[in-house]
Design an enzyme around this catalytic site. Structure first.
Site, PDB file in Angstrom:
ATOM      1  N   CYS A 268      -5.913  -2.383 -16.482  1.00 13.30           N
ATOM      2  CA  CYS A 268      -5.421  -2.148 -15.123  1.00 13.30           C
ATOM      3  C   CYS A 268      -4.021  -1.551 -15.140  1.00 13.30           C
ATOM      4  O   CYS A 268      -3.412  -1.365 -14.087  1.00 13.30           O
ATOM      5  CB  CYS A 268      -5.437  -3.450 -14.315  1.00 13.30           C
TER       6      CYS A 268
ATOM      7  N   CYS B 239       0.852  -1.196   0.000  1.00 16.95           N
ATOM      8  CA  CYS B 239       0.000   0.000   0.000  1.00 16.95           C
ATOM      9  C   CYS B 239       0.886   1.243   0.000  1.00 16.95           C
ATOM     10  O   CYS B 239       1.184   1.820   1.048  1.00 16.95           O
ATOM     11  CB  CYS B 239      -0.928  -0.002   1.212  1.00 16.95           C
TER      12      CYS B 239
ATOM     13  N   GLN C 135     -12.449  -9.640 -10.695  1.00 15.38           N
ATOM     14  CA  GLN C 135     -11.943  -8.338 -10.253  1.00 15.38           C
ATOM     15  C   GLN C 135     -11.760  -8.295  -8.736  1.00 15.38           C
ATOM     16  O   GLN C 135     -12.596  -8.778  -7.976  1.00 15.38           O
ATOM     17  CB  GLN C 135     -12.888  -7.222 -10.689  1.00 15.38           C
TER      18      GLN C 135
ATOM     19  N   ASP D  62     -10.434  -6.560 -22.109  1.00 10.99           N
ATOM     20  CA  ASP D  62      -9.969  -6.292 -20.747  1.00 10.99           C
ATOM     21  C   ASP D  62      -8.765  -7.202 -20.514  1.00 10.99           C
ATOM     22  O   ASP D  62      -8.842  -8.189 -19.782  1.00 10.99           O
ATOM     23  CB  ASP D  62     -11.093  -6.583 -19.744  1.00 10.99           C
TER      24      ASP D  62
END
Length: 485
Positions: A337, A12, A212, A310
């Site tokens: 993405c 993160c 996802q 995708d």
């Protein structure tokens, strides 16, 4: 937001930033990429997530030992080092609890951990998948070999304590690779799948199928896709890199038909099941590499009104872009993405005449550097039009029809004169035949355009013969007759 292992883990990167700051940074990064690729795109504001923690529906944990004690955790960024973490804020609570229990069981049952350096041991990873709407959980034990001592006791202990666990499988990965799962999966408990609810549909998926990572934001993404496609009941849709069929199935009620293509056969079986359990009859799914399918579609001139892609983080291929644009769909919807590879692909799409002026952003990965991007491509249209009114007939300001016919006849392309026609003319008029080589020689002497014969040779086996003066004159006569000279 604070995390004890945030700096070590690296998962993160934006943990210290507010959602507004994250959105601003991600938008700026996409704008910079567009400028760098000379793409004039208006970048939309980031659609941020309501739930920014405990959102991950897929978790991979590793195991290691510290002073002989087994611990579980996440892999440090760009490494295979396991960082101890039992309560990750991005994992659902139930997943964290299951991880703690597995850690205890692995230790008490003395299950041997896999060592990447020596390539010995058994347990490589544990993968957990979670369905947010139904609370169903899948546990995947990734092992280096089939033989899995204590697996029955391990399974029994887990399902006894956690009613949320609907299935447990073992995936065998003996290879020296960073890829988590391989082809062989052994069912240990349940039916090998869990079911979630997405956009009002029941969606089932197995351990190796793509789904996802943020289920709630996925609904935001697919709602955006539906609006951007703006389908009609006569439209045919091709959904490439379709995974378990989620995008195509959510659009099926708005169009005539959906064809889904995916290289992973497990995902295709899931997609077929998903169509069946949602009573969707206008969707079919094909197990094939998306680029290969697109090239086959080009070969057979298949028609699709809308093509959706995708692809994985690496983006699509040049062959896919060339083949898809050759089919001339009305629209191409590209979901990615990785903005970097998308920009690369958009440049190639632009070269084929498919362009966009806006890119939309959906934050599927709060507190990370990643962002989901969506663009709708359409064939380039004329910048302006000139309207001209023309009247045909007799009278002032009108164009006579006879005049048009005469001009058309004057501009009519001349019939191509072949060697066969010349030879037939000479034989009919003069009563003798001439060789093609003689005609070519006369044309060459007259300076007429010549083209290399496909069967021409560099050296002749015998000396070349030349036409007699009589035949030369006959050939010139034929050339004059056919208005070549």
């Amino acid at each position: 937001m604070k995390c004890k292992v945030g700096k070590i883990c690296g998962g993160c990167a934006y943990l210290s930033k507010s959602m507004e700051e994250q959105a601003s940074i991600k938008k700026a990064q996409v704008e910079e990429l567009a400028q760098r690729n000379h793409l004039k795109l208006r970048v939309g504001d980031v659609l941020t997530a309501k739930n920014t923690t405990h959102y991950r529906n897929k978790v991979i944990v590793g195991f290691a030992k510290n002073k002989g004690k087994v611990y579980s955790g996440l892999y440090a960024a760009k490494s295979h080092r396991v960082v101890a973490c039992q309560n990750c804020m991005m994992h659902p609570d139930i997943v964290n609890k299951i991880i703690v229990k597995i850690e205890e069981l692995v230790s008490s049952m003395k299950i041997e951990l896999y060592n990447e350096k020596t390539r010995t041991g058994l347990l490589r990873h544990v993968l957990i998948r979670y369905a947010h709407k139904t609370d169903e959980v899948m546990v995947v034990f990734v092992t280096s070999k089939k033989m899995f001592p204590s697996r029955r006791n391990l399974v029994n202990a887990l399902v006894k304590e956690f009613k949320e666990i609907k299935t447990i499988v073992q995936n065998v990965n003996p290879r020296n690779t960073s890829i988590v799962q391989q082809d062989e999966t052994i069912l240990l408990y349940g039916d090998g799948m869990i079911t979630d609810e997405l956009c009002g549909l029941k969606i089932s998926f197995s351990n190796r199928s793509f789904y996802q990572i943020h289920s709630e934001q996925c609904e935001v993404l697919y709602d955006m896709a539906r609006k951007m496609c703006d389908l009609t009941k006569t439209d045919t849709v091709l959904d490439t890199y379709c995974g378990v069929g989620t995008i195509g199935l959510t659009l099926a009620s708005s169009c005539k038909s959906v064809t889904g293509v995916e290289i992973n056969p497990d995902a295709i079986e899931n997609a077929k099941l998903n169509a069946k359990q949602n009573n969707i009859k206008n969707a079919k799914f094909i197990s094939m590499d998306s680029t290969r399918y697109m090239m086959e579609a080009k070969k057979f001139r298949n028609h699709y009104d809308v093509i959706i892609l995708d692809p994985p983080r690496a983006g699509t291929t040049k062959d896919f872009i060339e083949a898809s644009t050759s089919l001339q769909p009305k629209k191409i919807l590209y979901i990615s993405c990785d903005p970097k590879t998308m920009m690369r692909d958009l440049v190639m799409f632009r070269q084929k005449g498919y362009m966009t002026n806006k890119i939309e952003l959906v934050d599927m990965f709060p507190f990370t550097e990643h962002i989901e991007t969506v663009v709708l491509l359409s064939h380039k249209k004329a910048d302006s039009y000139i309207h001209i009114d023309v009247e045909f007939g007799e009278g002032e300001g009108k164009i006579p029809v006879d005049s048009i016919a005469k001009r058309a006849e004057a501009y009519k392309p001349k019939e191509k004169v072949t060697y066969k026609m010349i030879k037939e003319y000479i034989e009919a008029k003069y009563g003798f035949k001439v060789h093609t080589a003689y005609i070519a020689e006369v044309k060459r002497d007259l300076g007429l355009p010549m083209y290399d014969a496909p069967n021409a040779v560099e050296e002749l086996k015998q000396p070349r013969k030349h036409p007699t003066p009589e035949k030369v004159e006959a050939i010139k006569d034929a050339l004059r007759y056919f208005a070549v000279i």
